[in-house]
Design a protein around this motif. Structure first.
Motif, PDB file in Angstrom:
ATOM      1  N   TYR A   1      -5.435   5.216 -12.370  1.00 40.94           N
ATOM      2  CA  TYR A   1      -5.670   5.387 -10.937  1.00 40.94           C
ATOM      3  C   TYR A   1      -4.944   6.654 -10.517  1.00 40.94           C
ATOM      4  CZ  TYR A   1      -7.496   0.661 -10.729  1.00 40.94           C
ATOM      5  OH  TYR A   1      -8.258  -0.459 -10.907  1.00 40.94           O
TER       6      TYR A   1
ATOM      7  N   LYS B   1      -5.145  -4.917  -7.850  1.00 41.08           N
ATOM      8  CA  LYS B   1      -6.529  -4.438  -7.691  1.00 41.08           C
ATOM      9  C   LYS B   1      -6.968  -4.550  -6.232  1.00 41.08           C
ATOM     10  CE  LYS B   1      -8.894  -5.229 -12.072  1.00 41.08           C
ATOM     11  NZ  LYS B   1      -9.914  -6.023 -12.742  1.00 41.08           N
ATOM     12  N   ILE B   2      -6.643  -5.683  -5.606  1.00 45.77           N
ATOM     13  CA  ILE B   2      -6.998  -5.905  -4.200  1.00 45.77           C
ATOM     14  C   ILE B   2      -6.309  -4.864  -3.315  1.00 45.77           C
ATOM     15  CG2 ILE B   2      -6.733  -7.503  -2.253  1.00 45.77           C
ATOM     16  CD1 ILE B   2      -7.086  -9.797  -4.399  1.00 45.77           C
ATOM     17  N   GLU B   3      -5.039  -4.631  -3.581  1.00 43.51           N
ATOM     18  CA  GLU B   3      -4.276  -3.657  -2.788  1.00 43.51           C
ATOM     19  C   GLU B   3      -4.796  -2.233  -3.004  1.00 43.51           C
ATOM     20  OE1 GLU B   3      -2.060  -4.349  -0.383  1.00 43.51           O
ATOM     21  OE2 GLU B   3      -2.501  -6.456  -0.808  1.00 43.51           O
ATOM     22  N   LEU B   4      -5.192  -1.924  -4.236  1.00 48.12           N
ATOM     23  CA  LEU B   4      -5.757  -0.593  -4.522  1.00 48.12           C
ATOM     24  C   LEU B   4      -7.070  -0.399  -3.779  1.00 48.12           C
ATOM     25  CD1 LEU B   4      -4.980  -0.315  -8.334  1.00 48.12           C
ATOM     26  CD2 LEU B   4      -4.084   1.191  -6.541  1.00 48.12           C
ATOM     27  N   LYS B   5      -7.862  -1.458  -3.694  1.00 48.50           N
ATOM     28  CA  LYS B   5      -9.130  -1.377  -2.944  1.00 48.50           C
ATOM     29  C   LYS B   5      -8.849  -1.118  -1.462  1.00 48.50           C
ATOM     30  CE  LYS B   5     -13.468  -3.840  -2.327  1.00 48.50           C
ATOM     31  NZ  LYS B   5     -14.461  -2.991  -2.938  1.00 48.50           N
ATOM     32  N   LYS B   6      -7.852  -1.804  -0.915  1.00 47.09           N
ATOM     33  CA  LYS B   6      -7.461  -1.582   0.485  1.00 47.09           C
ATOM     34  C   LYS B   6      -6.982  -0.145   0.685  1.00 47.09           C
ATOM     35  CE  LYS B   6      -5.843  -6.293   1.425  1.00 47.09           C
ATOM     36  NZ  LYS B   6      -4.631  -7.091   1.708  1.00 47.09           N
TER      37      LYS B   6
ATOM     38  N   ASN C   1       0.824  -1.219   0.000  1.00 48.95           N
ATOM     39  CA  ASN C   1       0.000   0.000   0.000  1.00 48.95           C
ATOM     40  C   ASN C   1       0.854   1.263   0.000  1.00 48.95           C
ATOM     41  OD1 ASN C   1      -2.494  -1.136  -0.210  1.00 48.95           O
ATOM     42  ND2 ASN C   1      -3.045  -0.876   1.929  1.00 48.95           N
TER      43      ASN C   1
ATOM     44  N   SER D   1      -7.751   2.449  -1.074  1.00 50.75           N
ATOM     45  CA  SER D   1      -8.918   3.314  -1.191  1.00 50.75           C
ATOM     46  C   SER D   1      -9.675   3.375   0.136  1.00 50.75           C
ATOM     47  CB  SER D   1      -9.827   2.805  -2.304  1.00 50.75           C
ATOM     48  OG  SER D   1     -10.932   3.645  -2.451  1.00 50.75           O
ATOM     49  N   GLU D   2      -9.796   2.259   0.811  1.00 46.11           N
ATOM     50  CA  GLU D   2     -10.482   2.206   2.116  1.00 46.11           C
ATOM     51  C   GLU D   2      -9.766   3.045   3.167  1.00 46.11           C
ATOM     52  OE1 GLU D   2     -13.426   0.829   3.281  1.00 46.11           O
ATOM     53  OE2 GLU D   2     -13.813   0.646   1.123  1.00 46.11           O
TER      54      GLU D   2
ATOM     55  N   LYS E   1     -10.940   6.637   3.395  1.00 45.52           N
ATOM     56  CA  LYS E   1     -12.362   6.836   3.682  1.00 45.52           C
ATOM     57  C   LYS E   1     -12.625   8.083   4.538  1.00 45.52           C
ATOM     58  CE  LYS E   1     -16.183   4.072   5.386  1.00 45.52           C
ATOM     59  NZ  LYS E   1     -16.532   2.785   5.970  1.00 45.52           N
TER      60      LYS E   1
ATOM     61  N   GLN F   1      -8.718  10.895  -1.913  1.00 48.08           N
ATOM     62  CA  GLN F   1      -9.341   9.630  -2.296  1.00 48.08           C
ATOM     63  C   GLN F   1      -8.588   9.037  -3.474  1.00 48.08           C
ATOM     64  OE1 GLN F   1     -13.301  10.418  -3.794  1.00 48.08           O
ATOM     65  NE2 GLN F   1     -12.631  12.337  -4.697  1.00 48.08           N
TER      66      GLN F   1
END
Length: 185
Positions: free
Chosen positions: A58, A34-39, A2, A41-42, A45, A50
């Motif tokens: 991205y 993709k999974i790491e980008l979602k994390k 991340n 992004s969280e 929050k 953002q």
């Protein structure tokens, strides 16, 4: 990972990075990224920034609710687009790739200077040459256009109703509505 993703996205700024570019840089599988980008992004929050996907890139961006403060900070008057610029951009976005002659035909005025301005601002770019006689230049919108209008892709553009009846500019819309409904004034 991340922290590395964040550092890369921060370093490239407005340009952003595609999933493929991130995969090449990190030498990792796109699905894992993709999974790491979602994390990542969280984690933003409850922050002022953002992670956004604009076009296929991205990017780190400030949240919309802080736009007022950012514009005060940057005082970017030059980024405001005139009605002519917006009109030209709309024509290009809905007809791309499109020649200057076609843009002129739709607008009813010469668009050469407007096209130069939009290219210099990064909203449009050359898209090759047309097969028409003289091989005129074609133009298309850029990822910066998508970014400016907060669109993920051209598919997010509003749909145009081509069956709209165009009124004579001197005709009163209010009176026209009453005539349509059979009401008398």
């Amino acid at each position: 990972m991340n922290n590395v993703l964040e550092a890369l996205l921060f370093a490239v700024g407005e340009e952003g990075l595609s999933l493929l570019e991130l995969s090449d840089i990190l030498d990792e599988d796109e699905e894992k990224i993709k999974i790491e980008l979602k994390k990542l992004s969280e984690t933003y929050k409850d922050r002022g920034i953002q992670l956004k996907v604009l076009g296929n890139k991205y990017k780190l961006a400030t949240k919309e609710e802080y736009k007022e403060y950012i514009s005060k900070l940057t005082d970017v008057v030059s980024n405001n687009l005139s009605k002519s610029a917006l009109e030209t951009l709309a024509i290009i976005a809905y007809n791309e790739p499109v020649t200057r002659m076609r843009i002129d035909e739709i607008r009813g005025v010469n668009s050469s200077q407007m096209i130069r301005n939009l290219i210099s601002k990064g909203f449009i770019e050359d898209a090759g040459k047309s097969d028409l006689p003289g091989k005129p230049m074609l133009y298309k919108t850029t990822n910066q256009f998508l970014d400016y209008f907060n669109l993920s892709s051209k598919n997010d553009l509003p749909q145009i109703n081509e069956n709209i009846e165009v009124l004579d500019e001197n005709e009163d819309l209010f009176l026209t509505r009453y005539k349509e409904e059979g009401k008398e004034l």
